[in-house]
Design a protein around this motif. Structure first.
Motif, PDB file in Angstrom:
ATOM      1  N   UNK A  73       0.831  -1.215   0.000  1.00 49.00           N
ATOM      2  CA  UNK A  73       0.000   0.000   0.000  1.00 49.00           C
ATOM      3  C   UNK A  73       0.863   1.261   0.000  1.00 49.00           C
ATOM      4  N   UNK A  74       0.383   2.315  -0.662  1.00 43.95           N
ATOM      5  CA  UNK A  74       1.154   3.561  -0.716  1.00 43.95           C
ATOM      6  C   UNK A  74       0.271   4.752  -0.352  1.00 43.95           C
ATOM      7  N   UNK A  75       0.911   5.747   0.240  1.00 45.32           N
ATOM      8  CA  UNK A  75       0.260   7.006   0.585  1.00 45.32           C
ATOM      9  C   UNK A  75       1.024   8.110  -0.137  1.00 45.32           C
ATOM     10  N   UNK A  76       0.311   8.944  -0.870  1.00 44.67           N
ATOM     11  CA  UNK A  76       0.941  10.032  -1.618  1.00 44.67           C
ATOM     12  C   UNK A  76       0.428  11.359  -1.069  1.00 44.67           C
ATOM     13  N   UNK A  77       1.363  12.265  -0.770  1.00 45.71           N
ATOM     14  CA  UNK A  77       1.007  13.588  -0.262  1.00 45.71           C
ATOM     15  C   UNK A  77       1.579  14.613  -1.229  1.00 45.71           C
ATOM     16  N   UNK A  78       0.694  15.319  -1.952  1.00 45.43           N
ATOM     17  CA  UNK A  78       1.185  16.244  -2.968  1.00 45.43           C
ATOM     18  C   UNK A  78       0.244  17.396  -3.231  1.00 45.43           C
ATOM     19  N   UNK A  79       0.283  18.438  -2.400  1.00 45.00           N
ATOM     20  CA  UNK A  79      -0.543  19.620  -2.680  1.00 45.00           C
ATOM     21  C   UNK A  79       0.031  20.425  -3.843  1.00 45.00           C
ATOM     22  N   UNK A  80      -0.841  21.167  -4.529  1.00 41.59           N
ATOM     23  CA  UNK A  80      -0.379  22.014  -5.631  1.00 41.59           C
ATOM     24  C   UNK A  80       0.326  21.213  -6.701  1.00 41.59           C
ATOM     25  N   UNK A  81       1.426  21.753  -7.226  1.00 44.11           N
ATOM     26  CA  UNK A  81       2.176  21.049  -8.272  1.00 44.11           C
ATOM     27  C   UNK A  81       2.925  19.845  -7.716  1.00 44.11           C
ATOM     28  N   UNK A  82       2.881  19.668  -6.405  1.00 44.11           N
ATOM     29  CA  UNK A  82       3.447  18.458  -5.803  1.00 44.11           C
ATOM     30  C   UNK A  82       2.730  17.195  -6.246  1.00 44.11           C
ATOM     31  N   UNK A  83       1.578  17.351  -6.888  1.00 43.71           N
ATOM     32  CA  UNK A  83       0.833  16.187  -7.388  1.00 43.71           C
ATOM     33  C   UNK A  83       1.496  15.580  -8.622  1.00 43.71           C
TER      34      UNK A  83
END
Length: 698
Positions: free
Chosen positions: A539-549
């Motif tokens: 399982x993975x968790x991705x944290x990316x607000x704004x252009x961090x996506x």
């Protein structure tokens, strides 16, 4: 002269410049520095080195040693080395970093810690210089304190050798570092200001100048306020300790060109360079969004450029035409902009080991060098200001430049030069009597660095294409007057794609106008860690607000294709924490995320809108991504600590990455019932295991 070995590990030239400064000052203090890049392993041998060692190490990425130190670090990390491998070695280390990043000065800390583990001992305390507040706050006193430390080392070595006939060995008790403190140093951001008694010895010029008394009858209120060009008491009346004048070493000859064409291919690079056409450009935000976000698609089908989702690449970009023109005009070189620049080392230079700058190619025009090779936006260092003093004729301007590079003027330098993002052009406009020769600028202006971007696509999903996403950076430079500037690369790219830009819909159709779009030059920046797990069941968790996506769009595209190819495969949960200001203005890839969610590629999507009025209980408590992480702390902790999951964080280092880190500490502490120190150690372990991964920038 008493010799010491001086090694530097540099990424963008900072550590090298500081090591060269140490090397030059060493002679004045009666020492001889044997200076080498840490990568030049054939020129030194730490296994047999008897002289003291001084190391200057920068940090790159999210806490890694610079590329030039990779081989060295790999060799000393060899676990078969005995614990006394470097027991003979005495050293001092200066680490460079930026406390906006979680793993501050980690490049230096990795080397420092491993040298200690292999038996080496400090003859001088480690310094950690912070680029966030100004490297010089630590670098200058650290260098000043180095000389008495070296003198004491040679004195005690001589004394002990006379008594015992053997080199001195430090006591284990005095040299062991507390384990908990070591862990904290490894995982906390901190600024360590080292204070030394600096009487302004031989390496400083002591200038005793009294301020000129003003006899004007009508003194304006603003005359009592300091600025880039003006100081106030006590600084304006202080005696100044200014740095020693850096020795000049370049001789420049301008030769009329024969009209040969120049291209970006002349730009020097250690990595392979690919020229690729822009095949699409899309505006992802609405026109009333606070920031303009663009997606650019590159056609890499006719190259052997390859990438994985999570990789990054560099764009080779030029300086602004108008800024280059303004600079050449101010230097009175506009009529010679097409002349070739021929460089030689001055025969009478006092600079030790002087070499031609590798980033300035041979037989290129002045215009080309200022456009493609030199970082003309770089914030001038104090050594550069000191060099400009001698080419300034007006006494008031000369005094002010002396103040800005002096020890006494440190806060003015920070406020009016560093924090104001002042560049060379700003200084030359603010100090009109300053007329530096071209050679001085070529000596002090650093290389124009390629700008890194995350790949925002999967080659499985978009064969032969490469996507990347960026905000068009805009900022106010306040020196000497307020000027709105755009980012060097993002401003150039925005201008480049303006005529072919599609509106804020992530359209897939080709646009015939794109034939007019030019090619850009890119080079790979392969990461070996910010990738999807090889085992898709993790399982993975991705944290990316704004252009961090950006990299996570590539992840999701990749997973969609894998799930199509393996319909019966075991695929783990995929969480995405995304955030933006406004749901209707800058919710990037909204349509695509809904698609991934609908088809089970993305199992959990948690979005926060920081500037919209909250709707519902969850939105009311989740303004930012870190708030949503805390809301779902139980599930996040379960994935990370009980299901061997991974967490990826991409975006802003200054606030977001730190806040996410703090939120993870909070939820781990709460969910498993441990103190925050234990939670921080748990996160440090996840990072060591490459299960807590960051791709962040400032």
């Amino acid at each position: 002269m008493r010799r010491f070995l001086l090694l530097y590990a540099t990424q963008q030239g900072q550590a090298k410049a500081i090591a060269e400064e140490i090397c030059e000052k060493a002679v004045v203090h009666g020492f001889s520095a044997d200076l080498h890049c840490i990568s030049e392993s054939s020129k030194y041998d730490l296994k047999t080195e008897t002289a003291p060692l001084v190391v200057v190490v920068s940090t790159t990425g999210t806490g890694d040693p610079p590329d030039t130190a990779r081989k060295f670090v790999k060799e000393i990390q060899n676990q078969t080395l005995p614990v006394d491998f470097f027991a003979h070695l005495r050293y001092g280390l200066l680490g460079l970093g930026d406390s906006e990043y979680t793993y501050f000065c980690n490049g230096g800390k990795i080397i420092d810690k491993r040298l200690q583990e292999l038996g080496a001992r400090h003859f001088y305390d480690t310094g950690h210089a912070d680029d966030c507040v100004g490297l010089e706050l630590v670098v200058e006193p650290w260098i000043a304190g180095l000389w008495p430390a070296l003198r004491e080392h040679f004195r005690s070595s001589r004394g002990q050798e006379e008594i015992s006939g053997t080199p001195p060995v430090a006591s284990p008790a005095s040299s062991r570092t507390d384990l908990v403190k070591s862990e904290l140093l490894h995982i906390e951001s901190q600024v360590e200001l080292l204070r030394f008694d600096d009487s302004g010895g031989k390496d400083s010029e002591v200038l005793k100048q009294n301020a000129v008394n003003s006899n004007q009858s009508n003194v304006l209120i603003e005359d009592f306020e300091s600025s880039l060009t003006r100081s106030v008491p006590p600084l304006s009346q202080a005696s100044l300790n200014v740095p020693a004048l850096p020795p000049e070493y370049l001789q420049v000859h301008l030769q009329e060109s024969l009209g040969q064409e120049e291209s970006q291919a002349s730009v020097t690079s250690a990595d392979p360079i690919f020229q690729v056409p822009i095949s699409k450009a899309v505006q992802l935000t609405t026109n009333d969004a606070i920031k303009t976000t663009l997606l650019v698609e590159l056609d890499i089908s006719k190259t052997d450029f390859s990438y994985q989702p999570g990789d990054a690449f560099s764009v080779i970009c030029p300086n602004s035409d108008s800024e280059v023109q303004s600079l050449l005009q101010r230097l009175q070189l506009e009529d010679k902009r097409e002349h070739y620049v021929l460089l030689k080392i001055k025969t009478d230079t006092k600079k030790k080991g002087a070499a031609l700058p590798q980033h300035i190619p041979a037989r290129c025009s002045l215009q080309f060098i200022f456009t493609w090779c030199l970082e003309i936006r770089a914030i001038p260092k104090k050594a550069f200001l000191r060099a400009l003093v001698d080419y300034t004729s007006d006494s008031a301007e000369k005094r002010r430049l002396q103040e800005l590079c002096s020890k006494q003027g440190a806060s003015d330098y920070s406020r009016f030069v560093r924090d104001a993002c002042a560049c060379l052009l700003d200084l030359l406009l603010a100090f009109p009597s300053c007329q530096p020769p071209l050679s001085l600028l070529l000596e002090h202006l650093p290389k124009l660095q390629p700008r890194p971007y995350s790949c925002a696509s999967s080659s499985l999903f978009h064969p032969g294409k490469l996507h990347f996403v960026f905000n068009v950076v805009e900022f106010l430079s306040t020196a000497p007057t307020e000027v709105l500037r755009k980012g060097v690369c993002t401003g150039w790219l925005a201008l480049l794609v303006a005529s072919v830009l599609q509106p804020n819909t992530y359209a897939s159709h080709e646009d015939s106008r794109i034939a007019l779009a030019p090619k850009i030059s890119i080079s790979p920046r392969i990461t070996n860690y910010f990738h999807l797990p090889n085992d898709p069941s993790i399982p993975i968790i991705m944290v990316g607000p704004g252009t961090g996506i950006a990299p996570f769009i590539g992840f999701l595209q990749h997973r969609e294709k894998l799930q199509e190819q393996h319909p019966d495969g075991n695929f783990g949960a995929v969480w995405l924490f995304f955030g933006c200001r406004h749901k209707d203005r800058d919710y990037l890839f909204r349509k695509e995320l809904r698609h991934f969610l609908k088809h089970g590629i993305l199992t959990h999507l948690k979005v926060s809108f920081s500037r919209d009025a909250p709707v519902g209980e969850e939105e009311a408590t989740a303004k930012y991504v870190q708030d949503n992480i805390q809301l779902h702390g139980q599930e996040v902790v379960r994935i990370l600590l009980h299901e061997n999951g991974r967490i990826y964080v991409c975006g802003d280092a200054k606030n977001m990455a730190k806040d996410v880190h703090d939120a993870l500490v909070e939820i781990i502490s709460k969910e498993i019932g441990v103190e925050k120190l234990e939670a921080m150690k748990t996160l440090a372990t996840l990072k060591e295991e490459k299960r807590y991964l960051q791709d962040i920038w400032s």
